[in-house]
Design a protein around this motif. Structure first.
Motif, PDB file in Angstrom:
ATOM      1  N   ASP B 193      49.493  49.030  41.356  1.00  0.00           N
ATOM      2  CA  ASP B 193      50.242  47.229  41.246  1.00  0.00           C
ATOM      3  C   ASP B 193      48.864  46.499  40.182  1.00  0.00           C
ATOM      4  O   ASP B 193      47.872  46.910  40.220  1.00  0.00           O
ATOM      5  N   GLU B 194      48.884  45.776  39.472  1.00  0.00           N
ATOM      6  CA  GLU B 194      48.218  45.081  38.473  1.00  0.00           C
ATOM      7  C   GLU B 194      47.632  44.406  38.762  1.00  0.00           C
ATOM      8  O   GLU B 194      45.905  44.567  37.799  1.00  0.00           O
ATOM      9  N   ASP B 195      47.299  44.374  40.470  1.00  0.00           N
ATOM     10  CA  ASP B 195      46.090  43.448  40.218  1.00  0.00           C
ATOM     11  C   ASP B 195      45.067  44.661  41.136  1.00  0.00           C
ATOM     12  O   ASP B 195      44.513  44.021  41.188  1.00  0.00           O
ATOM     13  N   GLN B 196      44.973  45.897  41.181  1.00  0.00           N
ATOM     14  CA  GLN B 196      44.102  47.181  41.680  1.00  0.00           C
ATOM     15  C   GLN B 196      43.671  47.364  40.332  1.00  0.00           C
ATOM     16  O   GLN B 196      43.181  48.423  40.302  1.00  0.00           O
ATOM     17  N   ARG B 197      44.529  46.949  39.086  1.00  0.00           N
ATOM     18  CA  ARG B 197      43.813  48.422  37.568  1.00  0.00           C
ATOM     19  C   ARG B 197      42.977  47.449  36.908  1.00  0.00           C
ATOM     20  O   ARG B 197      43.068  46.446  36.842  1.00  0.00           O
ATOM     21  N   ILE B 198      42.034  48.682  36.814  1.00  0.00           N
ATOM     22  CA  ILE B 198      40.969  48.318  36.247  1.00  0.00           C
ATOM     23  C   ILE B 198      39.833  49.100  35.936  1.00  0.00           C
ATOM     24  O   ILE B 198      39.651  48.956  35.361  1.00  0.00           O
ATOM     25  N   TYR B 199      40.551  51.165  36.242  1.00  0.00           N
ATOM     26  CA  TYR B 199      38.920  51.564  35.893  1.00  0.00           C
ATOM     27  C   TYR B 199      39.749  52.076  34.039  1.00  0.00           C
ATOM     28  O   TYR B 199      38.867  52.113  33.605  1.00  0.00           O
ATOM     29  N   ILE B 200      40.979  52.503  33.700  1.00  0.00           N
ATOM     30  CA  ILE B 200      41.214  52.284  32.309  1.00  0.00           C
ATOM     31  C   ILE B 200      40.849  50.596  31.679  1.00  0.00           C
ATOM     32  O   ILE B 200      39.454  51.309  30.368  1.00  0.00           O
ATOM     33  N   THR B 201      40.466  49.380  32.295  1.00  0.00           N
ATOM     34  CA  THR B 201      39.219  48.918  32.008  1.00  0.00           C
ATOM     35  C   THR B 201      37.817  49.225  31.082  1.00  0.00           C
ATOM     36  O   THR B 201      37.867  48.766  30.268  1.00  0.00           O
ATOM     37  N   LEU B 202      37.422  49.584  32.625  1.00  0.00           N
ATOM     38  CA  LEU B 202      36.149  49.636  32.521  1.00  0.00           C
ATOM     39  C   LEU B 202      36.003  50.968  31.490  1.00  0.00           C
ATOM     40  O   LEU B 202      34.746  51.114  31.176  1.00  0.00           O
ATOM     41  N   PHE B 203      36.909  52.225  31.159  1.00  0.00           N
ATOM     42  CA  PHE B 203      36.649  53.319  30.774  1.00  0.00           C
ATOM     43  C   PHE B 203      36.362  52.630  29.487  1.00  0.00           C
ATOM     44  O   PHE B 203      35.238  52.919  28.326  1.00  0.00           O
ATOM     45  N   MET B 204      37.216  51.834  28.361  1.00  0.00           N
ATOM     46  CA  MET B 204      37.418  51.225  26.853  1.00  0.00           C
ATOM     47  C   MET B 204      36.067  50.535  27.234  1.00  0.00           C
ATOM     48  O   MET B 204      35.515  50.448  26.066  1.00  0.00           O
ATOM     49  N   ARG B 205      35.614  49.567  28.017  1.00  0.00           N
ATOM     50  CA  ARG B 205      34.437  48.553  27.686  1.00  0.00           C
ATOM     51  C   ARG B 205      33.212  49.676  27.417  1.00  0.00           C
ATOM     52  O   ARG B 205      31.945  49.507  27.237  1.00  0.00           O
ATOM     53  N   THR B 206      33.298  50.679  28.369  1.00  0.00           N
ATOM     54  CA  THR B 206      32.210  51.162  28.267  1.00  0.00           C
ATOM     55  C   THR B 206      31.813  51.833  27.397  1.00  0.00           C
ATOM     56  O   THR B 206      30.887  52.103  26.732  1.00  0.00           O
ATOM     57  N   ILE B 207      33.018  52.582  26.450  1.00  0.00           N
ATOM     58  CA  ILE B 207      32.286  53.744  25.144  1.00  0.00           C
ATOM     59  C   ILE B 207      32.427  52.395  24.501  1.00  0.00           C
ATOM     60  O   ILE B 207      31.463  51.961  23.649  1.00  0.00           O
ATOM     61  N   PHE B 208      33.713  50.473  24.454  1.00  0.00           N
ATOM     62  CA  PHE B 208      32.876  50.476  23.496  1.00  0.00           C
ATOM     63  C   PHE B 208      31.652  49.493  23.436  1.00  0.00           C
ATOM     64  O   PHE B 208      30.905  49.706  22.206  1.00  0.00           O
ATOM     65  N   MET B 209      31.420  49.181  24.914  1.00  0.00           N
ATOM     66  CA  MET B 209      29.482  48.641  24.767  1.00  0.00           C
ATOM     67  C   MET B 209      28.815  49.764  24.590  1.00  0.00           C
ATOM     68  O   MET B 209      27.916  48.686  23.484  1.00  0.00           O
ATOM     69  N   SER B 210      28.800  50.836  25.082  1.00  0.00           N
ATOM     70  CA  SER B 210      27.910  51.926  24.248  1.00  0.00           C
ATOM     71  C   SER B 210      28.145  52.248  23.309  1.00  0.00           C
ATOM     72  O   SER B 210      26.742  52.071  22.633  1.00  0.00           O
ATOM     73  N   LEU B 211      29.021  52.342  22.149  1.00  0.00           N
ATOM     74  CA  LEU B 211      29.308  52.186  20.898  1.00  0.00           C
ATOM     75  C   LEU B 211      28.378  50.745  20.444  1.00  0.00           C
ATOM     76  O   LEU B 211      27.434  50.915  18.853  1.00  0.00           O
ATOM     77  N   THR B 212      28.438  49.901  20.615  1.00  0.00           N
ATOM     78  CA  THR B 212      27.607  48.565  19.920  1.00  0.00           C
ATOM     79  C   THR B 212      26.414  48.386  20.151  1.00  0.00           C
ATOM     80  O   THR B 212      25.210  48.474  19.708  1.00  0.00           O
ATOM     81  N   ILE B 213      25.848  49.357  21.844  1.00  0.00           N
ATOM     82  CA  ILE B 213      24.064  49.669  22.120  1.00  0.00           C
ATOM     83  C   ILE B 213      23.771  49.843  20.986  1.00  0.00           C
ATOM     84  O   ILE B 213      22.801  50.183  20.407  1.00  0.00           O
ATOM     85  N   MET B 214      24.923  51.059  20.907  1.00  0.00           N
ATOM     86  CA  MET B 214      24.859  52.617  19.536  1.00  0.00           C
ATOM     87  C   MET B 214      24.188  51.521  18.467  1.00  0.00           C
ATOM     88  O   MET B 214      22.595  52.383  17.503  1.00  0.00           O
TER      89      MET B 214
END
Lengths: 364, 423
Positions: B193-214
């Motif tokens: 259900d749409e109100d339970q989707r979270i992990y894909i967002t978190l994976f993308m965010r983790t990669i994006f933010m880690s690259l920014t930090i790098m």
């Protein structure tokens, strides 16, 4: 003989003597002021009575459930008595990681002879869990930021026009969902029935949506006191003992909003699978530490209410500040005019589902 | 005799073919080398590889249902989960027998927690039923179907049975599906259900933010490392201590210090308001969001970029840049064409260190990340230590590990892992 040699021999002798006399018992708790209160009220008198027991403290309660499971799988349980919140106590019981007890035979009766199960009453929420204190999650507000009309109701949290500014809430659904529904007009006794439905959950999230941009979400109990002390938030939820030390010990311009405080319990469990002698020692400790006088003594050091009915009249003054502790207890009649009781069984069912929804809502 | 020697394989002194003899000697040498590293190898295997493998295995392991309800699982095989009807009496009889054993061993509540991850309410259903089943007599009290429905009407809900059936196999892809916002249902794999989707967002965010930090670490760390490598040793040692001092300070202290600096009533906002750059009513929001996480983590991980850069830069001979300049290169050309390419191995090493460390960070994001600055590791930590859904935690961890390995492979293809130097 050189000094070094003497010391070495003395040290070795002590090591042997220590090994022969004292038995180590590891007690796990939360650390900080809370552990200090337990040490003063339980451990010091217990060790005075039982010089052969050496109590070791471990402040791992926040990850007790995971660690106990890992220890259980590894077959090497290093903890003897563990302090956990009620929800964790129930989960440990469910997972078979905590030992079941019989309150009436294994715990001390009240001084007047009332059996322990009656003295604790409804607070015995699981067969493995021996309640110790009643604490509450409630709001504190900055007295200098609320103008002439200090908030009297929990719904002030959702009223950003009368009380503009940030508020801090815990980063999990428990308590927040209840408060949101309560302030959206749902009657206290209907909260869990409403929350069980999709529509009810949507209603709670919609209410939380109205203040979402004004909330700082906390995950450590120390966050709200810090945010209040820095004037970063106008009001925030946290454990009542944290607010007590902010107000009474650190003299910050903060006051308690007891309205709709949510009671919760903290207590002992004994891990399942201890050797008989360790189990006997742990039971002996718990028998002593949860008797009427000990529970009342703990309230001298921290503002959490004793879980036994028979302890309430014995609550005295703060050990160092000398102030009367009774009015600072969540269980004081003046503070307990409007109390929410969490439904542990309900949350055991809905925690995983609502937590997923809550996290998805947060990240939107 | 001499013919044989000439035509046959070359022999060694003891009459063995030389090839074999050489292989034997080499094998002995290899064995000796292996014996020398054996203690370390065993140590790494036992304390590092084995626990990780064990944890990863949990992401597919699912024998709790079959172990707790063996007869029910067999009886359910004949039931069609898409039929929309409740299973027949034999399934209930099997369930009663299984639960009786399970209650004795107190494993029914454990099963309840497991199935509750898939369907809300099964935890209390099993706890409640367990209390009643304990009092039943398997022979006298049959039939059981009505009895179960009497305990809780959820037993008449085909969906409960479908969940038990779908998750009755020894191994499941359920955890991995959950970890990518899908779910396993009787009719196949469906999006959550749409109100339970979270992990894909978190994976993308983790990669994006880690690259920014790098990249922030490269931007900030490169000039510092350059300065350190080119100053007189006395001065550069002093500066190096300034780099290392925060490195030795507790992570929590540094994170809390950023809170004091960045919060709305914090030092930076106070100064900005005081000099009139920012209006008191509109103080900047710099913490409890992505910005706060990036600032705090860049600061915390900066030494991991500076130190490899510094040690690589120290080995670059000054004479090369001088030679370039004497041949007519401008300062910029000399730096960009001569100096910078030689420092790339240091950047590579620093990037790998910073990126891999930041992808798994969770304490700092938890404290300063607010709602939009948290990483996938925060969810992993939650499932390991709080919800006890170790299967899902392991699946999330396995995906994260796979992502890191793919990035590492890509890095090796693009930059080349031989081009990484720590000094």
């Amino acid at each position: 003989m050189s000094l070094k040699k003497t010391m070495m021999i003395a040290g070795t002798a002590m090591l042997f003597a220590g090994g022969a006399i004292a038995e180590d018992m590891t007690i796990v708790s939360w650390g900080g002021a809370y552990s200090a209160s337990q040490e003063n009220a339980y451990d010091i008198p217990y060790m005075a009575k039982n010089p052969d027991v050496n109590i070791i403290h471990d402040a791992s309660s926040n990850e007790a459930v995971a660690k106990l499971r890992a220890m259980n799988e590894a077959g090497n349980i290093t903890w003897d008595v563990v302090d956990v919140v009620a929800a964790d106590g129930i989960r440990l019981c469910d997972e078979g990681l905590a030992m079941e007890l019989d309150a009436d035979t294994q715990l001390a009766p009240a001084p007047d002879g009332t059996p322990a199960s009656e003295d604790f009453g409804a607070l015995m929420v699981a067969d493995c869990f021996i309640p110790q204190i009643v604490y509450s999650t409630t709001f504190g507000y900055r007295t200098d930021m609320v103008g002439d009309t200090p908030p009297t109701s929990v719904c002030a949290v959702f009223d950003t026009t009368a009380y503009p500014g940030k508020r801090s809430l815990e980063k999990r659904p428990i308590n927040n969902m209840e408060w949101a529904l309560l302030c959206d007009g749902v009657a206290k006794e209907d909260i869990y029935d409403v929350l069980e439905t999709e529509a009810g959950q949507a209603q709670a999230f919609a209410k939380l949506d109205t203040i979402k941009s004004d909330v700082i979400w906390w995950s450590a109990g120390a966050d709200t006191p810090q945010l209040l002390a820095d004037g970063e938030v106008i009001m925030g939820s946290t454990y009542n003992g944290r607010l007590f030390s902010l107000i009474a010990e650190q003299n910050q311009p903060v006051a308690m909003l007891w309205d709709a405080q949510v009671y919760d319990l903290d207590g002992w469990i004994i891990p399942a699978g201890l050797s008989p002698e360790r189990q006997k020692r742990a039971l002996d400790y718990v028998y002593f530490a949860t008797d009427t006088q000990r529970l009342a003594d703990q309230a001298k050091y921290i503002s959490y209410g004793p879980a036994r009915k028979s302890s309430a009249p014995l609550v005295g003054k703060h050990a160092t500040l000398g102030i009367d502790m009774a009015p600072h207890m969540p269980t004081d009649p003046e503070n307990a005019k409007n109390v929410l009781l969490p439904n542990y069984e309900w949350w055991a069912d809905y925690r995983d589902d609502l937590d997923a929804k809550f996290q998805a809502w947060l990240s939107k | 005799m001499s013919d044989a020697t000439n035509n046959g394989p070359v022999l060694s002194a003891d009459g063995m073919p030389l090839k074999r003899s050489l292989a034997k000697a080499l094998r002995r040498e290899k064995l000796r080398a292996l014996m020398l590293i054996a203690p370390l190898l065993i140590f790494v295997l036992v304390t590092f590889i084995a626990p990780i493998a064990d944890m990863l295995f949990r992401s597919v392991e699912n024998n709790i249902v079959e172990d707790t309800l063996p007869q029910t699982v067999v009886a359910l095989k004949k039931w069609d989960s898409k039929s929309g009807s409740v299973p027949d009496e034999p399934v209930f009889t099997a369930l009663a027998a299984d639960l009786k054993v399970a209650v004795e061993a107190k494993t029914h509540t454990k099963l309840g927690s497991r199935l509750n991850y898939e369907m809300t309410g099964i935890s209390s259903l099993l706890r409640k039923t367990g209390r009643r089943v304990d009092k039943w007599d398997l022979e006298k009290d049959a039939p059981f179907k009505e009895k179960f429905v009497d305990v809780d009407k959820d037993w008449a809900d085909p969906e409960v049975w479908a969940v038990i059936k779908v998750f009755s196999s020894k191994y499941t892809s359920g955890y991995f599906l959950n970890a990518v916002d899908l779910q396993k249902t009787p009719s196949g794999i469906e999006p959550r259900d749409e109100d339970q989707r979270i992990y894909i967002t978190l994976f993308m965010r983790t990669i994006f933010m880690s690259l920014t930090i790098m990249f922030s670490c490269i931007l900030l760390g490169y000039p510092i490392a350059f300065l350190l490598a080119n100053l007189r040793p006395k001065t550069s040692n002093l500066l190096l201590i300034l780099v290392l001092l925060p490195f030795w300070t507790s992570l929590l202290v540094r994170t809390s210090a950023w809170k004091v600096l960045l919060q709305q009533q914090g030092v930076i906002n106070d100064i900005l308001v005081w000099i009139g750059l920012v209006d008191d009513g509109n103080r900047l929001i710099m913490i409890n969001n992505q910005f706060g996480t990036i600032v705090a983590m860049t600061h915390i991980l900066l030494p991991f970029m500076i130190l490899p850069l510094y040690s690589v830069m120290q080995t670059i001979p000054v004479t090369y840049v001088r030679a370039a300049k004497s041949l007519g290169a401008t300062n910029w050309t000399a730096f960009w064409r001569v100096y910078f390419p030689q420092s790339v191995p240091g950047i590579g090493a620093g990037c790998i260190l910073v990126f891999i460390l930041s992808i798994g960070y969770y304490i700092t994001p938890e404290l300063v990340g607010g709602t939009k600055g948290v990483f996938i590791s925060n969810r992993i930590a939650y499932h390991i230590s709080s919800s006890l859904n170790w299967g899902l935690g392991a699946a999330l961890g396995a995906i994260l590990l796979a992502a890191v390995l793919i990035l590492y492979w890509a890095y090796d293809k693009i930059v080349g892992i031989d081009n990484v130097k720590l000094g």
